[in-house]
Design a protein around this motif. Structure first.
Motif, PDB file in Angstrom:
ATOM      1  N   ASP A   1      -7.590  -0.684   6.716  1.00 36.85           N
ATOM      2  CA  ASP A   1      -7.827  -2.122   6.576  1.00 36.85           C
ATOM      3  C   ASP A   1      -7.949  -2.801   7.941  1.00 36.85           C
ATOM      4  O   ASP A   1      -8.865  -3.584   8.173  1.00 36.85           O
ATOM      5  CB  ASP A   1      -6.702  -2.757   5.752  1.00 36.85           C
ATOM      6  N   VAL A   2      -7.041  -2.492   8.841  1.00 30.57           N
ATOM      7  CA  VAL A   2      -7.070  -3.124  10.169  1.00 30.57           C
ATOM      8  C   VAL A   2      -8.324  -2.697  10.930  1.00 30.57           C
ATOM      9  O   VAL A   2      -8.984  -3.515  11.573  1.00 30.57           O
ATOM     10  CB  VAL A   2      -5.790  -2.794  10.970  1.00 30.57           C
TER      11      VAL A   2
ATOM     12  N   LEU B   1       0.443  -8.034   4.605  1.00 32.22           N
ATOM     13  CA  LEU B   1       1.125  -6.908   3.942  1.00 32.22           C
ATOM     14  C   LEU B   1       1.665  -5.905   4.960  1.00 32.22           C
ATOM     15  O   LEU B   1       2.772  -5.389   4.797  1.00 32.22           O
ATOM     16  CB  LEU B   1       0.175  -6.205   2.972  1.00 32.22           C
ATOM     17  N   LEU B   2       0.903  -5.636   6.009  1.00 34.29           N
ATOM     18  CA  LEU B   2       1.369  -4.724   7.052  1.00 34.29           C
ATOM     19  C   LEU B   2       2.590  -5.298   7.760  1.00 34.29           C
ATOM     20  O   LEU B   2       3.578  -4.589   7.988  1.00 34.29           O
ATOM     21  CB  LEU B   2       0.245  -4.448   8.051  1.00 34.29           C
TER      22      LEU B   2
ATOM     23  N   ILE C   1       0.674   4.313   4.913  1.00 37.73           N
ATOM     24  CA  ILE C   1       0.387   3.531   6.100  1.00 37.73           C
ATOM     25  C   ILE C   1      -1.066   3.723   6.522  1.00 37.73           C
ATOM     26  O   ILE C   1      -1.700   2.802   7.045  1.00 37.73           O
ATOM     27  CB  ILE C   1       1.384   3.885   7.223  1.00 37.73           C
TER      28      ILE C   1
ATOM     29  N   GLY D   1      -4.384  -8.146   4.154  1.00 34.48           N
ATOM     30  CA  GLY D   1      -4.095  -6.930   4.900  1.00 34.48           C
ATOM     31  C   GLY D   1      -3.022  -7.059   5.956  1.00 34.48           C
ATOM     32  O   GLY D   1      -2.024  -6.332   5.937  1.00 34.48           O
TER      33      GLY D   1
ATOM     34  N   CYS E   1       2.542  -2.484  15.248  1.00 32.94           N
ATOM     35  CA  CYS E   1       3.661  -2.567  14.312  1.00 32.94           C
ATOM     36  C   CYS E   1       4.515  -1.324  14.460  1.00 32.94           C
ATOM     37  O   CYS E   1       4.055  -0.276  14.913  1.00 32.94           O
ATOM     38  CB  CYS E   1       3.189  -2.759  12.874  1.00 32.94           C
TER      39      CYS E   1
ATOM     40  N   MET F   1       0.835  -1.167   0.000  1.00 31.12           N
ATOM     41  CA  MET F   1       0.000   0.000   0.000  1.00 31.12           C
ATOM     42  C   MET F   1       0.877   1.226   0.000  1.00 31.12           C
ATOM     43  O   MET F   1       1.943   1.228   0.597  1.00 31.12           O
ATOM     44  CB  MET F   1      -0.926  -0.025   1.200  1.00 31.12           C
TER      45      MET F   1
ATOM     46  N   HIS G   1      -3.224   0.969   5.423  1.00 29.69           N
ATOM     47  CA  HIS G   1      -3.132  -0.209   6.294  1.00 29.69           C
ATOM     48  C   HIS G   1      -4.035  -0.007   7.513  1.00 29.69           C
ATOM     49  O   HIS G   1      -4.719  -0.939   7.952  1.00 29.69           O
ATOM     50  CB  HIS G   1      -1.703  -0.440   6.771  1.00 29.69           C
TER      51      HIS G   1
END
Length: 180
Positions: A10-11, A74-75, A4, A71, A100, A1, A7
């Motif tokens: 998505d989360v 990828l993160l 950030i 998701g 993260c 992506m 991301h």
């Protein structure tokens, strides 16, 4: 992506799909320590230990609407590629937590993105969900809590366009304050 903040969207959407009605988002830009970290917690239904073991597998998802879950994998890859780390914890019936971190100055780290716009999209798209967004920059802090805002609005929905514009502008202003 490319950012950030995508991301983060998505989360957060994972948490909402898990029936969360409160999402907590902490963004810590510790430039002085060369760290950018994210913590995203929800009070959704959580995952079983078996599901947790597969959470970073791109071919696993707990959703029934699709067969892959790219998701979190990828993160995790983005964080590790940028000298950081990733962790996921969950408890059935209580919710989940994603953490993260990235080396802030890593050449491959995507930009954080437009957090005011991210919050605006979340409030518009999920007006029934509450968000606690805390943003730290070298120890200076901004906190945005939709539960408090709802009380002040006395029944006016957060998703009202004029309210959203005002809230987004307020977030932009507060983020600028902590960064200068």
């Amino acid at each position: 992506m490319k950012e950030i903040s995508l991301h983060i969207l998505d989360v957060v959407e994972n948490g909402i799909a898990a029936e969360a009605d409160l999402i907590t988002l902490i963004v810590d830009e510790a430039v002085d320590r060369n760290v950018l970290s994210l913590t995203i917690s929800d009070n959704g239904k959580g995952l079983s230990p078996e599901q947790q073991a597969k959470v970073a597998d791109p071919f696993f998802t707990s959703r029934t609407t699709r067969r892959v879950g790219m998701g979190l994998s990828l993160l995790k890859a983005a964080a590790e590629r940028c000298g950081g780390g990733f962790s996921f914890t969950s408890e059935e019936g209580k919710g989940s937590r994603v953490f993260c971190s990235f080396l802030h100055d890593h050449i491959d780290r995507a930009p954080l993105g437009d957090m005011a716009m991210t919050m605006e999209v979340l409030m518009a798209g999920y007006p029934e969900v509450d968000f606690l967004y805390c943003h730290l920059y070298n120890g200076r802090e901004f906190e945005f809590d939709t539960r408090k805002i709802r009380q002040e609005l006395e029944g006016v929905p957060l998703s009202e366009p004029a309210v959203l514009r005002h809230l987004k502008a307020g977030i932009e202003e507060e983020l600028e304050k902590i960064r200068t």
